[in-house]
Design an enzyme around this catalytic site. Structure first.
Site, PDB file in Angstrom:
ATOM      1  N   ASN A 168      -5.654  -1.056 -10.777  1.00  0.00           N
ATOM      2  CA  ASN A 168      -3.934  -1.292 -10.697  1.00  0.00           C
ATOM      3  C   ASN A 168      -3.514  -2.423 -11.716  1.00  0.00           C
ATOM      4  O   ASN A 168      -2.414  -2.206 -12.526  1.00  0.00           O
ATOM      5  CB  ASN A 168      -3.393  -1.317  -9.393  1.00  0.00           C
ATOM      6  CG  ASN A 168      -3.424   0.006  -8.596  1.00  0.00           C
ATOM      7  OD1 ASN A 168      -2.383   0.704  -8.671  1.00  0.00           O
ATOM      8  ND2 ASN A 168      -4.274   0.269  -7.787  1.00  0.00           N
ATOM      9  N   ARG A 179      -7.368 -20.182   5.857  1.00  0.00           N
ATOM     10  CA  ARG A 179      -6.800 -19.414   5.096  1.00  0.00           C
ATOM     11  C   ARG A 179      -5.225 -20.128   4.267  1.00  0.00           C
ATOM     12  O   ARG A 179      -5.241 -19.865   3.152  1.00  0.00           O
ATOM     13  CB  ARG A 179      -5.977 -18.449   5.995  1.00  0.00           C
ATOM     14  CG  ARG A 179      -5.370 -16.948   5.596  1.00  0.00           C
ATOM     15  CD  ARG A 179      -4.954 -16.243   6.605  1.00  0.00           C
ATOM     16  NE  ARG A 179      -5.797 -15.570   7.131  1.00  0.00           N
ATOM     17  CZ  ARG A 179      -6.600 -14.303   6.914  1.00  0.00           C
ATOM     18  NH1 ARG A 179      -6.619 -14.077   5.544  1.00  0.00           N
ATOM     19  NH2 ARG A 179      -7.642 -14.073   7.835  1.00  0.00           N
ATOM     20  N   MET A 226      -7.272  -7.857  -1.187  1.00  0.00           N
ATOM     21  CA  MET A 226      -7.743  -7.511   0.390  1.00  0.00           C
ATOM     22  C   MET A 226      -7.873  -8.814   1.267  1.00  0.00           C
ATOM     23  O   MET A 226      -8.949  -8.976   2.164  1.00  0.00           O
ATOM     24  CB  MET A 226      -9.030  -6.801   0.554  1.00  0.00           C
ATOM     25  CG  MET A 226      -9.062  -5.511  -0.565  1.00  0.00           C
ATOM     26  SD  MET A 226      -7.718  -4.360   0.037  1.00  0.00           S
ATOM     27  CE  MET A 226      -8.219  -3.297   0.761  1.00  0.00           C
ATOM     28  N   ARG A 227      -6.600  -9.370   1.192  1.00  0.00           N
ATOM     29  CA  ARG A 227      -6.311 -10.833   2.068  1.00  0.00           C
ATOM     30  C   ARG A 227      -5.398 -10.913   3.018  1.00  0.00           C
ATOM     31  O   ARG A 227      -4.368 -10.138   2.447  1.00  0.00           O
ATOM     32  CB  ARG A 227      -6.557 -11.751   1.399  1.00  0.00           C
ATOM     33  CG  ARG A 227      -7.610 -12.094   0.441  1.00  0.00           C
ATOM     34  CD  ARG A 227      -8.690 -12.923   1.172  1.00  0.00           C
ATOM     35  NE  ARG A 227      -8.215 -14.183   1.608  1.00  0.00           N
ATOM     36  CZ  ARG A 227      -8.949 -14.889   2.654  1.00  0.00           C
ATOM     37  NH1 ARG A 227      -9.899 -14.373   3.156  1.00  0.00           N
ATOM     38  NH2 ARG A 227      -8.344 -16.108   3.002  1.00  0.00           N
ATOM     39  N   ILE A 228      -5.441 -10.910   4.189  1.00  0.00           N
ATOM     40  CA  ILE A 228      -4.119 -11.124   5.191  1.00  0.00           C
ATOM     41  C   ILE A 228      -3.589 -12.567   4.567  1.00  0.00           C
ATOM     42  O   ILE A 228      -4.366 -13.488   4.257  1.00  0.00           O
ATOM     43  CB  ILE A 228      -4.619 -11.427   6.683  1.00  0.00           C
ATOM     44  CG1 ILE A 228      -5.282 -10.160   7.105  1.00  0.00           C
ATOM     45  CG2 ILE A 228      -3.066 -11.519   7.482  1.00  0.00           C
ATOM     46  CD1 ILE A 228      -4.296  -8.891   7.525  1.00  0.00           C
ATOM     47  N   LEU A 229      -2.351 -12.848   4.388  1.00  0.00           N
ATOM     48  CA  LEU A 229      -1.849 -13.854   3.786  1.00  0.00           C
ATOM     49  C   LEU A 229      -1.047 -14.722   5.079  1.00  0.00           C
ATOM     50  O   LEU A 229      -0.497 -14.280   5.949  1.00  0.00           O
ATOM     51  CB  LEU A 229      -0.657 -13.639   2.768  1.00  0.00           C
ATOM     52  CG  LEU A 229      -1.196 -12.743   1.631  1.00  0.00           C
ATOM     53  CD1 LEU A 229      -0.047 -12.178   0.649  1.00  0.00           C
ATOM     54  CD2 LEU A 229      -2.335 -13.193   0.913  1.00  0.00           C
ATOM     55  N   ASN A 287       3.253  -5.504  -3.096  1.00  0.00           N
ATOM     56  CA  ASN A 287       1.949  -5.086  -2.788  1.00  0.00           C
ATOM     57  C   ASN A 287       2.073  -3.593  -3.053  1.00  0.00           C
ATOM     58  O   ASN A 287       3.165  -2.879  -2.913  1.00  0.00           O
ATOM     59  CB  ASN A 287       1.690  -5.337  -1.194  1.00  0.00           C
ATOM     60  CG  ASN A 287       0.226  -4.893  -1.017  1.00  0.00           C
ATOM     61  OD1 ASN A 287      -0.521  -5.001  -1.634  1.00  0.00           O
ATOM     62  ND2 ASN A 287       0.164  -4.171   0.067  1.00  0.00           N
ATOM     63  N   HIS A 319       0.132  -0.006  -1.605  1.00  0.00           N
ATOM     64  CA  HIS A 319      -0.599   0.281  -0.340  1.00  0.00           C
ATOM     65  C   HIS A 319      -0.817   1.914  -0.617  1.00  0.00           C
ATOM     66  O   HIS A 319      -0.085   2.528  -0.762  1.00  0.00           O
ATOM     67  CB  HIS A 319       0.023   0.005   0.886  1.00  0.00           C
ATOM     68  CG  HIS A 319      -0.573   0.381   2.128  1.00  0.00           C
ATOM     69  ND1 HIS A 319      -1.683  -0.247   2.543  1.00  0.00           N
ATOM     70  CD2 HIS A 319      -0.586   1.207   2.849  1.00  0.00           C
ATOM     71  CE1 HIS A 319      -2.192   0.180   3.698  1.00  0.00           C
ATOM     72  NE2 HIS A 319      -1.596   1.466   3.845  1.00  0.00           N
ATOM     73  N   SER A 337       2.602   3.876  -1.810  1.00  0.00           N
ATOM     74  CA  SER A 337       3.817   3.062  -1.739  1.00  0.00           C
ATOM     75  C   SER A 337       3.677   1.681  -2.312  1.00  0.00           C
ATOM     76  O   SER A 337       2.631   0.967  -2.299  1.00  0.00           O
ATOM     77  CB  SER A 337       4.040   2.680  -0.201  1.00  0.00           C
ATOM     78  OG  SER A 337       4.004   3.768   0.645  1.00  0.00           O
ATOM     79  N   GLU A 375       4.887  -9.106   8.353  1.00  0.00           N
ATOM     80  CA  GLU A 375       3.976  -8.150   9.086  1.00  0.00           C
ATOM     81  C   GLU A 375       3.641  -7.153   8.252  1.00  0.00           C
ATOM     82  O   GLU A 375       4.020  -6.809   7.031  1.00  0.00           O
ATOM     83  CB  GLU A 375       5.174  -7.327  10.087  1.00  0.00           C
ATOM     84  CG  GLU A 375       4.762  -6.227  11.009  1.00  0.00           C
ATOM     85  CD  GLU A 375       5.827  -5.397  11.774  1.00  0.00           C
ATOM     86  OE1 GLU A 375       5.385  -4.336  12.086  1.00  0.00           O
ATOM     87  OE2 GLU A 375       7.016  -6.060  11.666  1.00  0.00           O
ATOM     88  N   ASP A 382       2.118  -4.711   5.819  1.00  0.00           N
ATOM     89  CA  ASP A 382       2.461  -3.305   5.257  1.00  0.00           C
ATOM     90  C   ASP A 382       3.863  -2.954   5.655  1.00  0.00           C
ATOM     91  O   ASP A 382       4.035  -1.839   5.786  1.00  0.00           O
ATOM     92  CB  ASP A 382       1.583  -2.360   5.308  1.00  0.00           C
ATOM     93  CG  ASP A 382       0.093  -2.727   4.643  1.00  0.00           C
ATOM     94  OD1 ASP A 382       0.098  -3.399   3.770  1.00  0.00           O
ATOM     95  OD2 ASP A 382      -1.067  -2.155   5.203  1.00  0.00           O
TER      96      ASP A 382
HETATM   97  C1  GAR Z   1      -5.782   0.755  -4.553  1.00  0.00           C
HETATM   98  O1  GAR Z   1      -6.189   1.821  -4.139  1.00  0.00           O
HETATM   99  C2  GAR Z   1      -4.848  -0.045  -3.565  1.00  0.00           C
HETATM  100  O2  GAR Z   1      -3.749   0.893  -3.377  1.00  0.00           O
HETATM  101  C3  GAR Z   1      -5.542  -0.548  -2.358  1.00  0.00           C
HETATM  102  O3  GAR Z   1      -6.897  -1.024  -2.942  1.00  0.00           O
HETATM  103  C4  GAR Z   1      -7.110  -0.229  -4.069  1.00  0.00           C
HETATM  104  C5  GAR Z   1      -7.341  -1.205  -5.296  1.00  0.00           C
HETATM  105  O4  GAR Z   1      -7.969  -0.539  -6.338  1.00  0.00           O
HETATM  106  N1  GAR Z   1      -4.762  -1.618  -1.733  1.00  0.00           N
HETATM  107  C6  GAR Z   1      -5.211  -1.756  -0.234  1.00  0.00           C
HETATM  108  O5  GAR Z   1      -5.668  -0.921   0.429  1.00  0.00           O
HETATM  109  C7  GAR Z   1      -4.203  -2.607   0.298  1.00  0.00           C
HETATM  110  N2  GAR Z   1      -4.388  -2.584   1.679  1.00  0.00           N
HETATM  111  P1  GAR Z   1      -7.812  -1.146  -7.786  1.00  0.00           P
HETATM  112  O6  GAR Z   1      -8.808  -2.583  -7.545  1.00  0.00           O
HETATM  113  O7  GAR Z   1      -8.651  -0.287  -8.699  1.00  0.00           O
HETATM  114  O8  GAR Z   1      -6.697  -1.553  -8.297  1.00  0.00           O
END
Ligand code: GAR
Length: 329
Positions: A25, A75, A100-103, A117, A119, A146, A153, A155
């Site tokens: 992404n 954190r 992949m971290r809670i902020l 973000n 998701h 999305s 909170e 997502d």
């Molecule tokens: C993506 O699918 C993104 O939507 C997801 O991680 C992947 C990252 O892929 N994000 C989450 O699950 C956030 N909770 P990438 O490193 O190839 O972009």
């Protein structure tokens, strides 16, 4: 191609992208930012893992990188270090892309409205992890993706854009994820570009203005000289208290025209704060001041106050009296 029109093209928004993994992404955001006319540029790619694939792509593409493992750190301290790297790079926005971290709450609050973000689900369905498995398990017809604003909170912030992805018979979480990823790469650059351009998009500015103007008592919208206007009073005998002006008569301004107390006040604001106020053609002569909406740092509460003031000047006494009485309580 060289930008021959640099003076008229708006500055690009500066974005830091946070990743934890592969970074596809991030790469989609980066390559889209290199298209002509892109609204943003990526000033930093930062990761909580020095081995994140996204860092390597960014470095190869000549984008500044920053890596700091969260292991052994609180954190808040880890967030603060990531945030400092973003600020040092000049970032105005942060795009989380598989981060992949809670902020921590303080960090989220400081970037309210400026952190996005992506998701992999059709929010509000399936926040958190294992989204594809849960959609398949539930027998859903679609999974999807999305992009949303980040709030405390998980997502749950305002959804800025979504794409639904049909689930095929026999899909596994991996096969579905692979197709959702294609949708992600279309969605994120578009939504981020639109979001950072909002402040100069007349449709967005009018939408916000309309919501504020029509929230005032006994108001309605009526076009005036081909531009949106807002009136108070009855449909028959109402009076205008606000006009929306989109770069009329050769000005670069998108503005709200409201009644001020008179010429002295108008001249004062235009002289002392020319970045925020202007004297509109024609209307200016009869005491309407232009409040410039397409500028950085616009304060919508101040816009609302101007609307209320103008509304009060124009509204029939029978309506303002009721409000004055309510104010006394
Ligand atoms: C993506 O699918 C993104 O939507 C997801 O991680 C992947 C990252 O892929 N994000 C989450 O699950 C956030 N909770 P990438 O490193 O190839 O972009």
């Amino acid at each position: 191609m060289a930008d021959t029109n640099a003076e008229t093209s708006p500055a690009k928004a500066k974005v830091a992208v946070f990743v934890s993994g592969t970074g596809t992404n991030m790469a989609a955001l980066l390559y889209a930012s290199r298209l002509p006319g892109a609204a943003y540029e990526i000033v930093l790619v930062a990761a909580n893992d020095a081995d994140a694939g996204g860092l390597q792509i960014a470095a190869t593409e000549g984008v500044a990188t920053f890596a700091l493992s969260h292991k052994g750190m609180s954190r808040a301290d880890h967030d603060a270090a990531m945030e400092k790297a973003a600020l040092d790079a000049g970032a105005q926005y942060i795009a989380l892309a598989g981060y992949m971290r809670i902020l921590s709450p303080g960090f989220v609050q400081r970037w309210e409205g400026r952190m996005l973000n992506i998701h992999p689900s059709l929010l509000p369905q399936y926040t958190g992890l294992d989204t594809h498995a849960r959609a398949i398990e539930a027998g859903d017809a679609h999974g999807g993706v999305s992009v949303h604003l980040v709030t405390e909170e998980l997502d749950a912030g305002e959804i800025l854009g979504q794409i639904a992805v049909a689930i095929m018979p026999g899909d596994t979480p991996d096969t579905l994820a692979a197709r959702v990823r294609l949708a992600e790469h279309q969605l994120y650059p578009r939504v981020l570009g639109d979001y950072v351009s909002r402040g100069s998009d007349p449709r967005h500015l009018l939408e916000r203005l309309r919501a504020l103007a029509l929230a005032l008592p006994q108001t309605h919208e009526r076009e005036s000289h081909g531009a949106p206007g807002f009136r108070v009073g009855s449909e028959k005998s109402g009076k205008y208290f606000a006009h929306f002006s989109d770069r009329h008569h050769g000005t670069p301004h998108i503005s709200l025209l409201v009644k001020c107390s008179g010429m002295d006040e108008l001249e004062h604001f235009v002289e002392t704060q020319p970045e925020a106020y202007h004297k509109p053609a024609y209307y200016g002569a009869s005491g309407w001041i232009g409040i410039i909406l397409n500028r950085p740092g616009l304060d919508w509460e101040a816009v609302d106050e101007w609307l209320q003031r103008s509304w009060r000047q124009v509204a029939p006494k029978s309506v303002t009296r009721l409000l004055d009485a309510a104010d006394e309580f």
